[in-house]
Enzyme design. Sequence first.
Site, short mmCIF file in Angstrom:
data_model
loop_
_atom_site.label_atom_id
_atom_site.label_comp_id
_atom_site.label_asym_id
_atom_site.label_seq_id
_atom_site.Cartn_x
_atom_site.Cartn_y
_atom_site.Cartn_z
N PHE A 194 0.86 -1.18 0.00
CA PHE A 194 0.00 0.00 0.00
C PHE A 194 0.90 1.23 0.00
O PHE A 194 1.74 1.38 0.87
CB PHE A 194 -0.93 0.03 1.22
N ASP A 237 9.38 2.37 1.57
CA ASP A 237 8.24 3.12 2.10
C ASP A 237 8.12 2.77 3.58
O ASP A 237 7.66 1.70 3.94
CB ASP A 237 6.98 2.71 1.31
N LYS A 257 2.79 9.53 8.48
CA LYS A 257 2.05 9.04 9.65
C LYS A 257 2.53 9.61 10.98
O LYS A 257 2.16 10.71 11.35
CB LYS A 257 2.06 7.52 9.66
N1 PLP Z 1 2.46 4.06 2.50
C1 PLP Z 1 2.13 3.26 3.50
C2 PLP Z 1 3.02 2.10 3.84
C3 PLP Z 1 0.95 3.47 4.23
O1 PLP Z 1 0.63 2.63 5.22
C4 PLP Z 1 0.13 4.56 3.88
C5 PLP Z 1 -1.13 4.80 4.58
O2 PLP Z 1 -1.71 3.94 5.17
C6 PLP Z 1 0.52 5.40 2.82
C7 PLP Z 1 1.69 5.11 2.16
C8 PLP Z 1 -0.30 6.58 2.43
O3 PLP Z 1 -0.21 7.57 3.40
P1 PLP Z 1 -1.28 8.75 3.44
O4 PLP Z 1 -2.59 8.16 3.80
O5 PLP Z 1 -0.74 9.70 4.48
O6 PLP Z 1 -1.30 9.37 2.08
#
Ligand code: PLP
Length: 399
Positions: free
Chosen positions: A139, A224, A253
Amino acid sequence: MKLDKMKVFEQDYKYFMPVFSRYPLVLSHGQGPYVFDTDGKKYLDFLAGIAVNVLGHAHPALVKAVCEQAGKLIHCSNLYYTEPQVLLIEKIAKLSNLDKVFIANSGAEANEGAMKLARKYGKMQGGDKVEIVTAEHSFHGRTLATLTATGQPKYQEGYEPLPGGFRYVPFNDKKALTDAVSARTCAVMIEPVQGEGGIHVPIDGYLQYAREICDKYGALLILDEIQSGMGRTGTFLACQGYGVKADIVTLAKGLAGGVPIGAFMATEKVAAAFAPGDHGSTFGGNPLACAAALAVLEVLEKENLLMNAVTMGEYLMNQLAGLKKKYPVLIREVRGKGLMVGAELSKPGREVVDRCLKQGVIINCTAGNVLRFVPPLNIERNHVDEVIAVLDDVLAQWQ
Ligand code: PLP
């Protein structure tokens, strides 16, 4: 202002875009690992805004930093320098052992920036070095490029045509990486520990292998760390715990403890692909978010929260393993690292989440059947005990 609870549900239904299926809960305030709804009911928050409230709620140092900064300068254009921003980028660069930092507003934005940088860098190597390889069940966000990077078709359906140049491989599969990465690859982008996809921990040597194959083809490794970073797995970045260094890392986050923020960091060599005008943001790196992030990083250090994530994570996993023994049919597997923990059930978990909520405990279920625990990093044993007691009760009724 006090709205009747039913009025809140009605207003939301009437005016909010219908993209969330929310729980029937109107939250009003929080204190430490607890949140309270407008009826005054108390909940132990083991979701923490989905790995965001790393210091819990209303931590005095964070509240103080935000209030003080709000009274001085909330925002100014990135055309000017501010002290909170330069202090923050220095801190993030040192903690992540990378050289250059860009501050954004969210995880998706951080990943967008990371992918833009990788494409730019790839093109500068010549040829058509543009492909980005990501993992299934990953994700990476909800913008067009990040949902395309996300290896889950359910987030992509309806938004086609999707941006091109993405390939997907099963997570933890070295052979698949070998087959997918080529001279056309500009980056491999993975979560060191997959979050939304169901808390999947890398097998021994997987991240190292990703590093090696990137080096072999001159591709960049983007990690990520939006969910796994900020000390959640026991090191500032999860990759540090696995002894792997990325070319680009993204954070968001928990970085500012709940104030919207994102960041991507890169080595000097890679960041040099960007020139003035290549990327930017109106709000990204504003003094309010940066002051909040500085306060969070200071508390992480002062209160030794990386260590706490390790000890509390072990304790939580042990207690969950105890429940697995007691309910071997219901709980298939307990897995995780630090305070990024999942319990895979043998059936859909929404009902367990609902029942826990009724009993005053907030967790969530991801990937359909994985209970996810991503609490504040400053929780104590008694909080884990409270969650386990409720879960035990719920599973006993549910089996
Ligand atoms: N990357 C990861 C691993 C995530 O868990 C999330 C959100 O859950 C995101 C990216 C996206 O972040 P945002 O919701 O702040 O755009």
